[in-house]
Design a protein around this motif. Structure first.
Motif, PDB file in Angstrom:
ATOM      1  N   ASN A 141       0.864  -1.178   0.000  1.00 44.06           N
ATOM      2  CA  ASN A 141       0.000   0.000   0.000  1.00 44.06           C
ATOM      3  C   ASN A 141       0.904   1.233   0.000  1.00 44.06           C
ATOM      4  OD1 ASN A 141      -1.804   2.107   0.487  1.00 44.06           O
ATOM      5  ND2 ASN A 141      -3.109   0.858   1.789  1.00 44.06           N
ATOM      6  N   TYR A 142       1.392   1.577  -1.192  1.00 40.70           N
ATOM      7  CA  TYR A 142       2.390   2.633  -1.309  1.00 40.70           C
ATOM      8  C   TYR A 142       1.789   4.020  -1.101  1.00 40.70           C
ATOM      9  CZ  TYR A 142       4.706  -1.366  -3.401  1.00 40.70           C
ATOM     10  OH  TYR A 142       5.217  -2.611  -3.620  1.00 40.70           O
ATOM     11  N   THR A 143       0.509   4.161  -1.416  1.00 41.07           N
ATOM     12  CA  THR A 143      -0.141   5.462  -1.221  1.00 41.07           C
ATOM     13  C   THR A 143      -0.143   5.841   0.251  1.00 41.07           C
ATOM     14  OG1 THR A 143      -1.565   5.141  -3.157  1.00 41.07           O
ATOM     15  CG2 THR A 143      -2.291   6.734  -1.501  1.00 41.07           C
ATOM     16  N   ASN A 144      -0.576   4.921   1.108  1.00 44.16           N
ATOM     17  CA  ASN A 144      -0.613   5.221   2.542  1.00 44.16           C
ATOM     18  C   ASN A 144       0.788   5.343   3.133  1.00 44.16           C
ATOM     19  OD1 ASN A 144      -3.344   5.305   2.512  1.00 44.16           O
ATOM     20  ND2 ASN A 144      -3.680   3.526   3.803  1.00 44.16           N
ATOM     21  N   ALA A 145       1.718   4.529   2.636  1.00 43.60           N
ATOM     22  CA  ALA A 145       3.096   4.636   3.120  1.00 43.60           C
ATOM     23  C   ALA A 145       3.636   6.040   2.866  1.00 43.60           C
ATOM     24  CB  ALA A 145       3.967   3.587   2.442  1.00 43.60           C
ATOM     25  N   ARG A 146       3.355   6.557   1.671  1.00 48.56           N
ATOM     26  CA  ARG A 146       3.834   7.906   1.344  1.00 48.56           C
ATOM     27  C   ARG A 146       3.105   8.978   2.159  1.00 48.56           C
ATOM     28  NH1 ARG A 146       4.887   7.759  -5.234  1.00 48.56           N
ATOM     29  NH2 ARG A 146       7.158   7.531  -5.046  1.00 48.56           N
ATOM     30  N   PHE A 205      -3.011  -2.003  -4.362  1.00 47.73           N
ATOM     31  CA  PHE A 205      -4.106  -1.048  -4.428  1.00 47.73           C
ATOM     32  C   PHE A 205      -3.671   0.342  -4.888  1.00 47.73           C
ATOM     33  CE2 PHE A 205      -5.536  -4.114  -1.091  1.00 47.73           C
ATOM     34  CZ  PHE A 205      -6.538  -4.695  -1.859  1.00 47.73           C
ATOM     35  N   SER A 206      -2.421   0.686  -4.667  1.00 51.64           N
ATOM     36  CA  SER A 206      -1.943   1.985  -5.134  1.00 51.64           C
ATOM     37  C   SER A 206      -1.937   2.038  -6.658  1.00 51.64           C
ATOM     38  CB  SER A 206      -0.534   2.249  -4.582  1.00 51.64           C
ATOM     39  OG  SER A 206      -0.046   3.487  -5.048  1.00 51.64           O
ATOM     40  N   LEU A 207      -1.396   1.000  -7.267  1.00 52.18           N
ATOM     41  CA  LEU A 207      -1.376   0.945  -8.723  1.00 52.18           C
ATOM     42  C   LEU A 207      -2.779   0.728  -9.281  1.00 52.18           C
ATOM     43  CD1 LEU A 207       0.256   1.000 -11.311  1.00 52.18           C
ATOM     44  CD2 LEU A 207       0.716  -1.445 -11.028  1.00 52.18           C
ATOM     45  N   LEU A 208      -3.596  -0.029  -8.564  1.00 49.20           N
ATOM     46  CA  LEU A 208      -4.979  -0.242  -8.999  1.00 49.20           C
ATOM     47  C   LEU A 208      -5.732   1.083  -9.050  1.00 49.20           C
ATOM     48  CD1 LEU A 208      -7.334  -2.106  -9.749  1.00 49.20           C
ATOM     49  CD2 LEU A 208      -7.749  -2.432  -7.300  1.00 49.20           C
ATOM     50  N   GLU A 209      -5.529   1.931  -8.059  1.00 47.18           N
ATOM     51  CA  GLU A 209      -6.190   3.237  -8.058  1.00 47.18           C
ATOM     52  C   GLU A 209      -5.781   4.055  -9.284  1.00 47.18           C
ATOM     53  OE1 GLU A 209      -6.182   7.394  -5.484  1.00 47.18           O
ATOM     54  OE2 GLU A 209      -5.710   5.513  -4.457  1.00 47.18           O
ATOM     55  N   THR A 210      -4.494   4.036  -9.592  1.00 44.36           N
ATOM     56  CA  THR A 210      -3.996   4.793 -10.749  1.00 44.36           C
ATOM     57  C   THR A 210      -4.587   4.264 -12.053  1.00 44.36           C
ATOM     58  OG1 THR A 210      -1.924   5.294  -9.606  1.00 44.36           O
ATOM     59  CG2 THR A 210      -1.939   5.476 -12.009  1.00 44.36           C
ATOM     60  N   ARG A 211      -4.525   2.939 -12.241  1.00 45.18           N
ATOM     61  CA  ARG A 211      -4.973   2.340 -13.504  1.00 45.18           C
ATOM     62  C   ARG A 211      -6.494   2.440 -13.658  1.00 45.18           C
ATOM     63  NH1 ARG A 211      -4.066   2.169 -17.237  1.00 45.18           N
ATOM     64  NH2 ARG A 211      -4.229   0.069 -18.135  1.00 45.18           N
ATOM     65  N   SER A 232     -10.299   0.416  -4.771  1.00 44.27           N
ATOM     66  CA  SER A 232      -8.925   0.863  -4.525  1.00 44.27           C
ATOM     67  C   SER A 232      -8.904   2.129  -3.669  1.00 44.27           C
ATOM     68  CB  SER A 232      -8.209   1.117  -5.859  1.00 44.27           C
ATOM     69  OG  SER A 232      -8.797   2.195  -6.562  1.00 44.27           O
ATOM     70  N   LEU A 233      -9.856   3.033  -3.897  1.00 43.30           N
ATOM     71  CA  LEU A 233      -9.923   4.247  -3.071  1.00 43.30           C
ATOM     72  C   LEU A 233     -10.159   3.885  -1.607  1.00 43.30           C
ATOM     73  CD1 LEU A 233     -12.085   6.553  -5.370  1.00 43.30           C
ATOM     74  CD2 LEU A 233      -9.700   6.943  -4.739  1.00 43.30           C
ATOM     75  N   HIS A 234     -11.083   2.955  -1.391  1.00 40.44           N
ATOM     76  CA  HIS A 234     -11.378   2.534  -0.016  1.00 40.44           C
ATOM     77  C   HIS A 234     -10.170   1.895   0.640  1.00 40.44           C
ATOM     78  CE1 HIS A 234     -13.334   1.075   3.473  1.00 40.44           C
ATOM     79  NE2 HIS A 234     -13.471  -0.172   3.073  1.00 40.44           N
ATOM     80  N   ARG A 235      -9.506   0.998  -0.094  1.00 45.11           N
ATOM     81  CA  ARG A 235      -8.340   0.315   0.467  1.00 45.11           C
ATOM     82  C   ARG A 235      -7.184   1.286   0.732  1.00 45.11           C
ATOM     83  NH1 ARG A 235     -11.869  -2.989   0.328  1.00 45.11           N
ATOM     84  NH2 ARG A 235     -11.636  -5.248   0.057  1.00 45.11           N
ATOM     85  N   ASN A 236      -7.182   2.404   0.019  1.00 46.72           N
ATOM     86  CA  ASN A 236      -6.132   3.402   0.206  1.00 46.72           C
ATOM     87  C   ASN A 236      -6.544   4.503   1.179  1.00 46.72           C
ATOM     88  OD1 ASN A 236      -4.271   2.161  -1.516  1.00 46.72           O
ATOM     89  ND2 ASN A 236      -5.140   3.138  -3.325  1.00 46.72           N
TER      90      ASN A 236
END
Length: 291
Positions: A141-146, A205-211, A232-236
């Motif tokens: 989960n790179y979005t939340n990590a960032r 999920f980070s890449l899923l949100e983007t794609r 993906s938004l929910h998971r992020n």
């Protein structure tokens, strides 16, 4: 605290790990505690819970019991109780990565995200946030990590983790490009669906949100694109945005009961995360009725 391994089926290692820590406890406590671990190891969760609660009679320190109770309730799929005990344990030991990881798993099992619980965890503790950023990275989960890295002071740790995140995202994008390249080109929608499903299955999920967000611009009438984007938004940790996207998916849905049930399930989890039990129960009832 030398707390116990989080890997299932390792009761012997758990007991060995706890021996040093438990030296300060009475013989009665230790006998009761290890019997609880034994019962947990063989799947007798109710008996393990009762024994752990009984252990409280032999000590004034609740730390180790809160953590183990969280794990047993979690194994027994009693998520509310598991979450309460894990939160208590983390407040007592905010820098303990095993407790934090257990709490993350409990929260995720309910379709929620730990970032929604900032007011219930020791968020001011920098070490906790370091651990949390690392765990999100390990869970892809790179979005939340960032997001967490942005709240931390710049250190060698944050620089290294940011570099690891960037490298991982680059690799994922290369993999995603290979999927599209090697898939049958005569049906681009099916290729896209396969890609999004693979990203969901691998919990990227980070890449899923983007794609999925890019796909929505090209295919604004496809309900399954809305579903993947909302999921993906929910998971992020973007539950508020997810609710609108998922409800839009229903507007475009025609004669697809399987997808409809998936959307209802995700909406129930989203509204639970948003603290709206009436709407969550509404979608749960739709799942049960199949309507």
């Amino acid at each position: 605290m030398l707390l116990l391994s989080t890997s299932p089926g390792l009761m012997a290692q758990e007991e060995e790990s706890a021996e040093v820590f438990l030296e300060e406890y009475t013989d009665q406590f230790q006998e009761c505690f290890f019997e609880a671990l034994k019962q947990k190891g063989i799947g007798n969760y109710d008996k393990a819970i009762n024994l752990l609660l009984k252990c409280g009679e032999y000590t004034t320190s609740q730390n180790v019991l809160d953590y183990e109770l969280a794990r047993v309730y979690f194994a027994n799929r009693q998520y509310v109780q598991a979450q309460d005990y894990a939160l208590k344990a983390l407040k007592d030991q905010p820098e303990n990565v095993w407790i934090l990881n257990t709490l993350m798993d409990i929260v995720q099992a309910q379709g929620n995200d730990l970032l929604l619980f900032q007011d219930r965890i020791p968020w001011d503790n920098v070490k906790l946030r370091n651990n949390l950023a690392s765990l999100y990275f390990q869970k892809n989960n790179y979005t939340n990590a960032r997001r967490i890295l942005e709240t931390l002071p710049k250190t060698v740790f944050t620089a290294q983790l940011e570099r690891k995140i960037s490298d991982s995202l680059n690799k994922e994008q290369q993999i995603s490009s290979s999927i599209v390249k090697d898939s049958p080109q005569e049906n681009p929608l099916e290729v896209l669906r396969m890609e999004l499903q693979q990203l969901q299955d691998s919990e990227k999920f980070s890449l899923l949100e983007t794609r999925a967000g890019e796909a929505l611009e090209n295919y604004p009438a496809q309900p399954w694109v809305y579903y993947y984007f909302g999921l993906s938004l929910h998971r992020n940790g973007k539950s508020s945005e997810a609710s609108g996207i998922l409800e839009s998916a229903l507007d475009f849905l025609i004669d697809n009961n399987d997808l409809q049930q998936k959307i209802y399930k995700e909406l129930a989890a989203v509204y639970t995360a948003l603290g709206n039990p009436s709407k969550a129960n509404m979608y749960l009832s739709k799942i049960k009725s199949g309507s």
